[in-house]
Write an enzyme that holds these catalytic residues in place. Structure first.
Site, PDB file in Angstrom:
ATOM      1  CB  SER A   1      -2.831   0.842   0.988  1.00  0.00           C
ATOM      2  OG  SER A   1      -2.544  -0.134   1.951  1.00  0.00           O
TER       3      SER A   1
ATOM      4  CE  LYS B   1      -6.156  -0.758   3.824  1.00  0.00           C
ATOM      5  NZ  LYS B   1      -5.478  -0.256   2.664  1.00  0.00           N
TER       6      LYS B   1
END
Length: 166
Positions: free
Chosen positions: A45, A84
């Site tokens: 990610s 993230k």
């Protein structure tokens, strides 16, 4: 025989320094793992910033979170921690419309994943409240992030990534 002994004696300080360094580093790594300062990175990610393997060192004593910071998020609904990038901070207005990303009415201001479509659907909009943050993975196509579960609370952010080793 004298030449061999002199070489061995000259190398002893270097060998000792190497051994001490290895011992200190292994003790530091062991301590950091116990204190949750080191996290193993898996997944894609955050690609290409983070290749999807390796380790990151995390600061749990952060005082502020800025747009662009990479953080570790603990979502109760997820079985593992998420890594993230913070893309929205309190007071921001974020909108996704037909693949375009708007931050405070500026179209596609994101430098981390230029040219990649952003939305999972035709339209979504978020007003980031106090103590809330919008997080996305740099690999927008595969990242499970705030576009799916919404902004995260500050108390769901375990820490800021200080550095990572890929």
């Amino acid at each position: 025989m004298k030449i061999v002994k002199k070489r061995i004696i000259r190398n002893i300080p270097y060998v000792l320094a190497f051994v001490v360094t290895v011992i200190v580093l292994s003790n530091f790594i062991s301590w950091a793992k116990k204190k949750d300062y080191i996290y193993k990175i898996t997944g894609k990610s955050m690609y290409p910033t983070i290749q999807g393997h390796g380790f990151c060192f995390v600061d749990h004593n952060f005082t502020e979170i800025k747009r662009g910071d990479i953080v570790i998020v603990d979502k109760e609904s997820e079985p593992k921690y998420l890594i993230k990038r913070v893309t929205g901070v309190p007071g921001d207005h974020i909108k996704f419309s037909y693949g375009d990303y708007y931050l405070n009415d500026e179209k596609n201001p994101d430098v981390y994943s230029e040219g990649v479509p952003y939305s999972f659907g035709p339209h979504s909009e978020y007003y980031i409240e106090d103590d809330m943050y919008f997080v996305m993975g740099d690999n927008r196509i595969v990242s499970y992030d705030s576009r799916a579960f919404g902004p995260v609370r500050k108390d769901e952010i375990l820490g800021k990534v200080v550095f990572f080793i890929d």
